[in-house]
Design an enzyme around this catalytic site. Structure first.
Site, PDB file in Angstrom:
ATOM      1  N   ARG A  23       0.919  -0.924   0.459  1.00 51.18           N
ATOM      2  CA  ARG A  23      -0.026  -0.035   0.137  1.00 51.18           C
ATOM      3  C   ARG A  23       0.847   1.395   0.019  1.00 51.18           C
ATOM      4  NH1 ARG A  23      -2.782  -0.817   6.171  1.00 51.18           N
ATOM      5  NH2 ARG A  23      -1.159  -1.778   6.213  1.00 51.18           N
ATOM      6  N   GLU A  28       5.856   5.874  12.656  1.00 51.10           N
ATOM      7  CA  GLU A  28       6.168   6.919  13.689  1.00 51.10           C
ATOM      8  C   GLU A  28       6.539   7.802  13.500  1.00 51.10           C
ATOM      9  OE1 GLU A  28       6.058   5.010  17.333  1.00 51.10           O
ATOM     10  OE2 GLU A  28       4.562   3.299  16.823  1.00 51.10           O
ATOM     11  N   GLN A  47       4.472  23.352  19.100  1.00 49.19           N
ATOM     12  CA  GLN A  47       3.500  24.129  18.237  1.00 49.19           C
ATOM     13  C   GLN A  47       4.821  23.171  17.061  1.00 49.19           C
ATOM     14  OE1 GLN A  47       4.479  28.562  17.989  1.00 49.19           O
ATOM     15  NE2 GLN A  47       5.104  28.536  15.589  1.00 49.19           N
ATOM     16  N   ASN A  49       4.496  23.859  12.789  1.00 52.11           N
ATOM     17  CA  ASN A  49       5.016  24.672  11.666  1.00 52.11           C
ATOM     18  C   ASN A  49       4.862  23.555  11.118  1.00 52.11           C
ATOM     19  OD1 ASN A  49       5.468  26.419  13.366  1.00 52.11           O
ATOM     20  ND2 ASN A  49       6.868  26.563  13.365  1.00 52.11           N
ATOM     21  N   ARG A  59      15.429  30.148   3.340  1.00 56.52           N
ATOM     22  CA  ARG A  59      14.978  30.624   4.322  1.00 56.52           C
ATOM     23  C   ARG A  59      15.705  30.340   5.209  1.00 56.52           C
ATOM     24  NH1 ARG A  59       8.623  30.306   4.655  1.00 56.52           N
ATOM     25  NH2 ARG A  59       7.815  29.465   2.768  1.00 56.52           N
ATOM     26  N   HIS A  62      16.942  31.295  11.556  1.00 59.96           N
ATOM     27  CA  HIS A  62      17.091  31.985  12.883  1.00 59.96           C
ATOM     28  C   HIS A  62      17.340  31.411  14.142  1.00 59.96           C
ATOM     29  CE1 HIS A  62      13.733  33.078   8.731  1.00 59.96           C
ATOM     30  NE2 HIS A  62      14.876  33.878   9.608  1.00 59.96           N
ATOM     31  N   HIS A 118      18.899  28.070  12.851  1.00 64.88           N
ATOM     32  CA  HIS A 118      17.932  26.328  11.853  1.00 64.88           C
ATOM     33  C   HIS A 118      17.324  27.634   9.990  1.00 64.88           C
ATOM     34  CE1 HIS A 118      15.231  23.880   9.970  1.00 64.88           C
ATOM     35  NE2 HIS A 118      16.286  23.357   9.542  1.00 64.88           N
ATOM     36  N   TYR A 131       7.779  21.214  11.062  1.00 67.52           N
ATOM     37  CA  TYR A 131       8.586  20.327  12.186  1.00 67.52           C
ATOM     38  C   TYR A 131       8.298  21.316  13.761  1.00 67.52           C
ATOM     39  CZ  TYR A 131       9.818  25.182  11.294  1.00 67.52           C
ATOM     40  OH  TYR A 131       9.159  26.701  10.643  1.00 67.52           O
ATOM     41  N   GLU A 142      12.823  36.819  17.777  1.00 68.04           N
ATOM     42  CA  GLU A 142      13.241  36.399  16.571  1.00 68.04           C
ATOM     43  C   GLU A 142      15.444  36.865  15.708  1.00 68.04           C
ATOM     44  OE1 GLU A 142      11.630  36.183  12.742  1.00 68.04           O
ATOM     45  OE2 GLU A 142      11.592  34.066  12.764  1.00 68.04           O
ATOM     46  N   LYS A 167      13.616  40.027   4.810  1.00 68.63           N
ATOM     47  CA  LYS A 167      14.063  39.796   6.131  1.00 68.63           C
ATOM     48  C   LYS A 167      15.455  39.178   6.164  1.00 68.63           C
ATOM     49  CE  LYS A 167      12.435  36.588   9.035  1.00 68.63           C
ATOM     50  NZ  LYS A 167      10.846  36.107  10.118  1.00 68.63           N
ATOM     51  N   ASP A 168      15.514  37.946   5.084  1.00 69.02           N
ATOM     52  CA  ASP A 168      16.503  36.726   5.456  1.00 69.02           C
ATOM     53  C   ASP A 168      17.603  38.069   4.495  1.00 69.02           C
ATOM     54  OD1 ASP A 168      14.758  33.490   5.216  1.00 69.02           O
ATOM     55  OD2 ASP A 168      14.745  35.283   6.621  1.00 69.02           O
TER      56      ASP A 168
HETATM   57  C1  LIG Z   1       7.954  31.284  12.033  1.00 72.71           C
HETATM   58  C2  LIG Z   1       6.338  31.970  12.043  1.00 72.71           C
HETATM   59  C3  LIG Z   1       5.943  32.973  11.831  1.00 72.71           C
HETATM   60  N1  LIG Z   1       4.597  33.375  11.735  1.00 72.71           N
HETATM   61  C4  LIG Z   1       3.949  33.980  10.069  1.00 72.71           C
HETATM   62  C5  LIG Z   1       4.885  35.284  10.337  1.00 72.71           C
HETATM   63  C6  LIG Z   1       5.213  35.675   9.037  1.00 72.71           C
HETATM   64  O1  LIG Z   1       4.069  36.258   8.025  1.00 72.71           O
HETATM   65  C7  LIG Z   1       4.991  34.051   8.042  1.00 72.71           C
HETATM   66  C8  LIG Z   1       6.282  33.132   7.477  1.00 72.71           C
HETATM   67  O2  LIG Z   1       7.302  33.554   8.435  1.00 72.71           O
HETATM   68  P1  LIG Z   1       8.595  33.543   7.997  1.00 72.71           P
HETATM   69  O3  LIG Z   1       9.101  34.311   6.468  1.00 72.71           O
HETATM   70  O4  LIG Z   1       9.759  34.282   9.472  1.00 72.71           O
HETATM   71  O5  LIG Z   1       8.652  31.915   8.007  1.00 72.71           O
HETATM   72  P2  LIG Z   1      10.149  30.696   7.842  1.00 72.71           P
HETATM   73  O6  LIG Z   1      11.505  31.604   7.250  1.00 72.71           O
HETATM   74  O7  LIG Z   1       9.998  29.873   7.097  1.00 72.71           O
HETATM   75  O8  LIG Z   1      10.510  31.493   9.157  1.00 72.71           O
HETATM   76  C9  LIG Z   1      11.101  29.690   9.362  1.00 72.71           C
HETATM   77  O9  LIG Z   1      12.533  29.456   9.023  1.00 72.71           O
HETATM   78  C10 LIG Z   1      12.910  28.841   9.890  1.00 72.71           C
HETATM   79  C11 LIG Z   1      13.558  27.522   8.264  1.00 72.71           C
HETATM   80  C12 LIG Z   1      13.030  28.395  10.997  1.00 72.71           C
HETATM   81  O10 LIG Z   1      13.868  27.319  11.403  1.00 72.71           O
HETATM   82  C13 LIG Z   1      11.980  29.023  11.426  1.00 72.71           C
HETATM   83  O11 LIG Z   1      11.300  28.232  12.686  1.00 72.71           O
HETATM   84  C14 LIG Z   1      11.623  30.014  11.033  1.00 72.71           C
HETATM   85  O12 LIG Z   1      11.619  31.174  11.510  1.00 72.71           O
HETATM   86  O13 LIG Z   1       4.255  33.172   9.001  1.00 72.71           O
HETATM   87  C15 LIG Z   1       3.975  33.110  12.220  1.00 72.71           C
HETATM   88  O14 LIG Z   1       3.086  33.458  11.888  1.00 72.71           O
HETATM   89  N2  LIG Z   1       4.403  31.431  13.061  1.00 72.71           N
HETATM   90  C16 LIG Z   1       5.728  31.214  13.279  1.00 72.71           C
HETATM   91  O15 LIG Z   1       6.093  30.422  14.053  1.00 72.71           O
END
Ligand SMILES: Cc1cn([C@H]2C[C@H](O)[C@@H](COP(=O)(O)OP(=O)(O)O[C@H]3O[C@H](C)C(=O)[C@H](O)[C@H]3O)O2)c(=O)[nH]c1=O
Length: 181
Positions: A23, A28, A47, A49, A59, A62, A118, A131, A142, A167-168
């Site tokens: 299948r 787990e 949480q 994500n 990405r 952070h 990360h 994650y 952050e 941002k990054d």
């Molecule tokens: C991280 C996060 C973001 N958001 C909102 C804020 C923004 O409006 C949108 C995208 O956020 P961001 O651009 O920060 O997403 P990533 O670049 O994927 O951020 C992640 O990038 C690396 C890989 C990581 O390990 C972190 O967990 C996390 O910072 O989601 C939320 O509502 N909750 C959250 O926990």
């Protein structure tokens, strides 16, 4: 489930036992008791994500100060070049990076303790990363480490100019980055 150390002590690679039949497969993706038996750790996740990214997206990198997040990371679609950097003040491996391919095919997971930056690069056409985190996201706590800071010595397998958020792109070089107490 098998647990192996990575190049950075405390960062652990987890290989789940995958049960395959005609299948498909079952495994787990997290078992608190088994995780504790094998690692001695009992992270309390608060949480979950899920992000989906296109090819050549970066990405990160952070991390949070004051409410540092431990993360249990896996990929359910595609493949990523996953990167961690030790940002723990006083750590003998402060500033050291570790990389690993996580993919839907290899089912590998990465346990990243609190105090690590990360991020990842998507090496497949598309990738979905899911994650768990041990603390809540807190924008004011952050911090963004510049993903391609030469001081990190990370050889990102980018395919030309990667897709990076504003941002990054504005991330801080390691030499100026805030450590995690
Ligand atoms: C991280 C996060 C973001 N958001 C909102 C804020 C923004 O409006 C949108 C995208 O956020 P961001 O651009 O920060 O997403 P990533 O670049 O994927 O951020 C992640 O990038 C690396 C890989 C990581 O390990 C972190 O967990 C996390 O910072 O989601 C939320 O509502 N909750 C959250 O926990």
């Amino acid at each position: 489930m098998k647990i192996s150390p990575s190049a950075i002590p405390d960062v652990l690679v987890i290989e789940p036992q995958v049960f395959r039949d005609e299948r498909g497969f079952f495994y787990e993706s997290f078992n608190e008791r088994r995780f504790a038996e094998l690692t001695g750790l009992r992270p309390q996740f608060v949480q979950d994500n899920h992000s989906k990214s296109l090819h050549n997206v970066v990405r990160g990198l952070h991390y949070q100060v004051g409410c540092a997040q431990g993360k249990l990371v896996r990929v359910t679609t595609g493949a990523i070049f996953d990167v961690v950097v030790d940002m723990r003040r006083g750590s003998p491996t402060f500033g050291r990076s570790g990389t690993i391919e996580l993919s839907a095919d290899n089912h590998l997971q990465l346990w990243i303790p609190p105090g690590f930056a990360h991020g990842f690069l998507v090496t497949s056409d598309v990738a979905e990363c899911v994650y768990k985190t041990t603390d809540y996201w807190s924008p004011q706590h952050e911090r963004t480490l510049l993903w391609n800071d030469p001081a990190l010595g990370i050889d990102w397998p980018v395919d030309g100019e990667p897709i990076v958020s504003a941002k990054d792109k504005a991330g801080v070089p390691l030499a100026q980055a805030e450590a995690v107490a």
